[in-house]
Design an enzyme around this catalytic site. Structure first.
Site, PDB file in Angstrom:
ATOM      1  N   TRP A  64       0.496  -1.309  -0.269  1.00  0.00           N
ATOM      2  CA  TRP A  64      -0.165  -0.270  -0.249  1.00  0.00           C
ATOM      3  C   TRP A  64       0.650   1.257  -0.204  1.00  0.00           C
ATOM      4  CZ3 TRP A  64      -5.265   1.416  -0.350  1.00  0.00           C
ATOM      5  CH2 TRP A  64      -5.317   2.612   0.647  1.00  0.00           C
ATOM      6  N   ASN A  66       0.178   6.105   0.265  1.00  0.00           N
ATOM      7  CA  ASN A  66      -0.692   6.970  -0.248  1.00  0.00           C
ATOM      8  C   ASN A  66       0.222   8.305   0.044  1.00  0.00           C
ATOM      9  OD1 ASN A  66      -1.675   5.953   3.040  1.00  0.00           O
ATOM     10  ND2 ASN A  66      -2.185   7.795   2.762  1.00  0.00           N
ATOM     11  N   ASP A  67      -0.229   9.590  -0.152  1.00  0.00           N
ATOM     12  CA  ASP A  67       0.232  10.717  -0.312  1.00  0.00           C
ATOM     13  C   ASP A  67       2.165  10.462  -0.341  1.00  0.00           C
ATOM     14  OD1 ASP A  67      -2.002  10.786   1.439  1.00  0.00           O
ATOM     15  OD2 ASP A  67      -1.094  11.805   3.336  1.00  0.00           O
ATOM     16  N   GLN A  83       3.907   7.390   2.348  1.00  0.00           N
ATOM     17  CA  GLN A  83       3.051   7.017   3.429  1.00  0.00           C
ATOM     18  C   GLN A  83       3.003   5.467   3.206  1.00  0.00           C
ATOM     19  OE1 GLN A  83       0.490   7.965   6.350  1.00  0.00           O
ATOM     20  NE2 GLN A  83       2.492   8.474   6.156  1.00  0.00           N
ATOM     21  N   TRP A  91      -5.133   0.304   3.632  1.00  0.00           N
ATOM     22  CA  TRP A  91      -3.695   1.016   4.542  1.00  0.00           C
ATOM     23  C   TRP A  91      -3.973   0.294   5.796  1.00  0.00           C
ATOM     24  CZ3 TRP A  91      -5.549   3.649   9.099  1.00  0.00           C
ATOM     25  CH2 TRP A  91      -4.156   4.719   8.919  1.00  0.00           C
ATOM     26  N   PHE A 123       2.889   9.177   9.789  1.00  0.00           N
ATOM     27  CA  PHE A 123       2.490   9.991   8.815  1.00  0.00           C
ATOM     28  C   PHE A 123       2.443  11.085   8.242  1.00  0.00           C
ATOM     29  CE2 PHE A 123      -2.742   9.522  10.579  1.00  0.00           C
ATOM     30  CZ  PHE A 123      -2.879   8.207  10.516  1.00  0.00           C
ATOM     31  N   SER A 124       1.844  11.622   7.314  1.00  0.00           N
ATOM     32  CA  SER A 124       2.152  12.196   6.557  1.00  0.00           C
ATOM     33  C   SER A 124       3.348  13.819   6.987  1.00  0.00           C
ATOM     34  CB  SER A 124       1.067  13.368   5.395  1.00  0.00           C
ATOM     35  OG  SER A 124       0.820  12.211   4.719  1.00  0.00           O
ATOM     36  N   ARG A 185      -2.565  17.029  12.249  1.00  0.00           N
ATOM     37  CA  ARG A 185      -1.267  16.908  11.171  1.00  0.00           C
ATOM     38  C   ARG A 185      -0.865  17.009  10.144  1.00  0.00           C
ATOM     39  NH1 ARG A 185      -6.200  13.292  10.872  1.00  0.00           N
ATOM     40  NH2 ARG A 185      -7.549  13.130   9.117  1.00  0.00           N
ATOM     41  N   ASP A 186      -0.111  17.040   9.289  1.00  0.00           N
ATOM     42  CA  ASP A 186       0.169  16.882   8.220  1.00  0.00           C
ATOM     43  C   ASP A 186       1.752  18.617   7.754  1.00  0.00           C
ATOM     44  OD1 ASP A 186      -1.169  14.830   7.668  1.00  0.00           O
ATOM     45  OD2 ASP A 186      -2.270  16.010   6.477  1.00  0.00           O
ATOM     46  N   GLU A 237      -6.420  18.324   5.129  1.00  0.00           N
ATOM     47  CA  GLU A 237      -5.212  17.816   5.623  1.00  0.00           C
ATOM     48  C   GLU A 237      -4.023  18.445   4.611  1.00  0.00           C
ATOM     49  OE1 GLU A 237      -6.786  13.464   6.020  1.00  0.00           O
ATOM     50  OE2 GLU A 237      -7.653  13.970   3.867  1.00  0.00           O
TER      51      GLU A 237
END
Ligand code: FRU
Length: 523
Positions: A64, A66-67, A83, A91, A123-124, A185-186, A237
């Site tokens: 997996w 993602n970002d 990610q 995820w 996380f991001s 976050r991020d 986000e």
């Protein structure tokens, strides 16, 4: 990607894991395996050949993604962290995967950069090069700033003194504590030259917070932005903040990924305005405005520390959280968009719009001509794209198309394959829209509004519309007039689309098309 709760990992087992990975990375590094010519790199790139596997877009080798995270240029390499769940194609406990590219086109895997620890999963976030050694980890250290998702979301940092190959987490983490917000976050960090400080933008619920720091370790909250402006249909986000020229002026752009937007699902909105180092003020414009009007651009941010001053390169996760876990790719999940050059363009109504086009490197990379047409179309014109060199019809390709339509012109661009699978873009001049229909594009049994028609503004009143199309095994990216309001979409046809049919309604159109092949970046 909104989250399930993170599993707490035992402190000791995580320490051991981090230590053994660092040892392995050191050994591998000492053996000199990480050069672009190594057989390890050659073998790993050759292996990405499965059905649906994108051939000009980055995908993780397995499991997996993602970002995109921590994008930074350093020492001749574009770094892409992402990610990543390294154990499953869904995820899960997030890590930072890592790949590097010398040219933005070819990517080489590197070991996982950041593992979860007692503060949470990773996380991001972003990465910067600390040229002035403000943090004291060394001149030109690469510093990653990221969210740790545990009982609460907090912000942490880690540093690398070997150009991103290995990272050490700062013992004073977290550097920003959670003030009691579930979504916090991020962090995206940049150096603000005028105030001589680091600036951090953070998504906090559905607003963006701005922080300042002299050293990346101590942060002061300076302002918040977002109440009553833009789209608030879900949490905010993955923010990003940077300046771009607009004529002779310098303007600031704030990107915000927004979950749950009706119609498009998740997408990236932007604001244009001014920033004084502490506070962002948006100029009037018809917000929300989106960087891409397709369903499959999310969590996109830009590279830091690029060698070319004033260049802004953007990359996004090319999928939608609504169905990213259900796409029919068993081995890996998700790709990134093509890297895109961003520019501000004045709109005739007085505000600025953000355009994004494939990075100029990709226009140079486009190779032999595989299809051509120039003339009048009164009804339907089919153009088969054939790569004569290999006598194959399966390479990714791009086409540039100039279309002259009557005032109420309606024109379909049908991308199809021999199985009859198709993705149709309809240019509707009178409505000022481009509609995309992927309901017959191959595998479509995915949740959400996957098979529903999507639309973008046409944004041009010119007689001749310039379009560019970038087609890979499981995506189509359509850019109009230098990248204003693109539409990016994932598709899962059995074989890549290799025919374009131009079908005109409401009168004849004039078309000029040139298509070129794009070699696999994994060969
Ligand atoms: C965006 C996102 C970020 C978060 C990450 C978790 O897709 O939800 O807000 O940091 O994904 O994987």
């Amino acid at each position: 990607m909104r989250t399930a709760s993170a599993k707490k990992l035992s402190k000791n087992s995580m320490k051991l894991k981090t230590f053994s990975v660092q040892l392995l990375a050191l050994a591998v590094c000492a053996a000199g395996i990480f050069t672009f010519t190594s057989s390890a790199d050659a073998a790993q790139v050759r292996s990405r050949q499965e059905q649906y596997r994108p051939q000009i877009h980055f995908t993780p080798k397995k499991f997996w993604m993602n970002d995109p995270n921590g994008m930074v240029w350093d020492n001749g390499e574009y770094h892409l962290f992402y990610q990543h769940n390294p154990n499953d194609s869904h995820w899960g406990p997030m890590h930072w995967g890592h790949a590097v590219s010398p040219d933005l086109i070819h990517w080489y895997d590197r070991p996982i950069a950041l593992y979860p620890d007692s503060l949470g999963t990773i996380f991001s976030g972003s990465a910067v090069i600390d040229h002035k050694n403000t943090a004291g980890f060394g001149k030109d250290a690469m510093i990653a700033i990221f969210t740790q998702h545990g009982e609460k979301e907090v912000q942490s940092i880690a540093y690398s003194t070997d150009h991103g190959l290995t990272f050490t987490k700062y013992e004073g983490n977290p550097v920003i504590q959670n003030p009691g917000k579930p979504d916090f976050r991020d962090p995206k960090v940049s150096w603000h030259e005028k105030s001589g400080k680091w600036v951090l933008v953070l998504a906090a619920g559905d607003v963006i917070q701005f922080y300042n720091s002299p050293d990346l370790k101590t942060w002061e909250l300076t302002s918040e932005f977002g109440k009553g402006i833009g789209s608030h249909t879900g949490v905010w986000e993955c923010p990003d903040l940077f300046s771009l020229p607009l004529g002779k002026k310098e303007k600031w752009v704030l990107l915000v990924s927004n979950g749950g937007n009706p119609g498009m699902g998740c997408a990236v909105q932007y604001f244009v305005g001014d920033f004084d180092g502490k506070t962002f003020k948006a100029d009037p414009a018809p917000y929300p405005m989106w960087i891409d009007y397709g369903r499959d651009v999310y969590a996109g941010v830009t590279w830091s520390n690029l060698p070319q001053e004033k260049r802004r390169l953007f990359l996004a996760w090319m999928c939608n959280p609504a169905y990213a876990g259900n796409v029919p790719t068993e081995v890996w999940r998700s790709a990134d968009t093509l890297p895109r050059d961003l520019k501000l363009i004045p709109h005739k109504d007085g505000y600025a719009v953000l355009s994004s086009s494939p990075a100029k490197e990709f226009f140079k990379y486009a190779g032999r001509e595989i299809g051509k047409f120039s003339g009048k179309i009164t009804d339907t014109q089919k153009i088969a794209l054939i790569n004569q060199k290999y006598n194959l019809q399966s390479d990714p390709w791009m086409a540039e198309l100039a279309l002259k339509l009557p005032a109420n012109g309606l024109c379909d661009l049908i991308l199809s394959n021999a199985k009859g699978e198709q993705c149709v873009f309809t240019i509707d001049k009178a409505a000022g829209k481009i509609r995309m229909d992927r309901s017959k594009s191959g595998k479509i049994d995915m949740p959400g509004d996957y098979a529903k028609v999507n639309e973008s503004p046409l944004y041009t009143e010119k007689d001749e519309i310039l379009l560019s199309l970038w087609v890979d095994h499981s995506s189509v990216e359509l850019f109009v007039e230098n990248g204003i309001a693109p539409q990016t979409t994932v598709v899962f046809p059995e074989n890549i689309f290799n025919t374009i049919t131009i079908r005109t309604q409401n009168g004849p159109c004039q078309a000029k098309l040139k298509a070129k092949t794009l070699d696999s970046i994994w060969k």
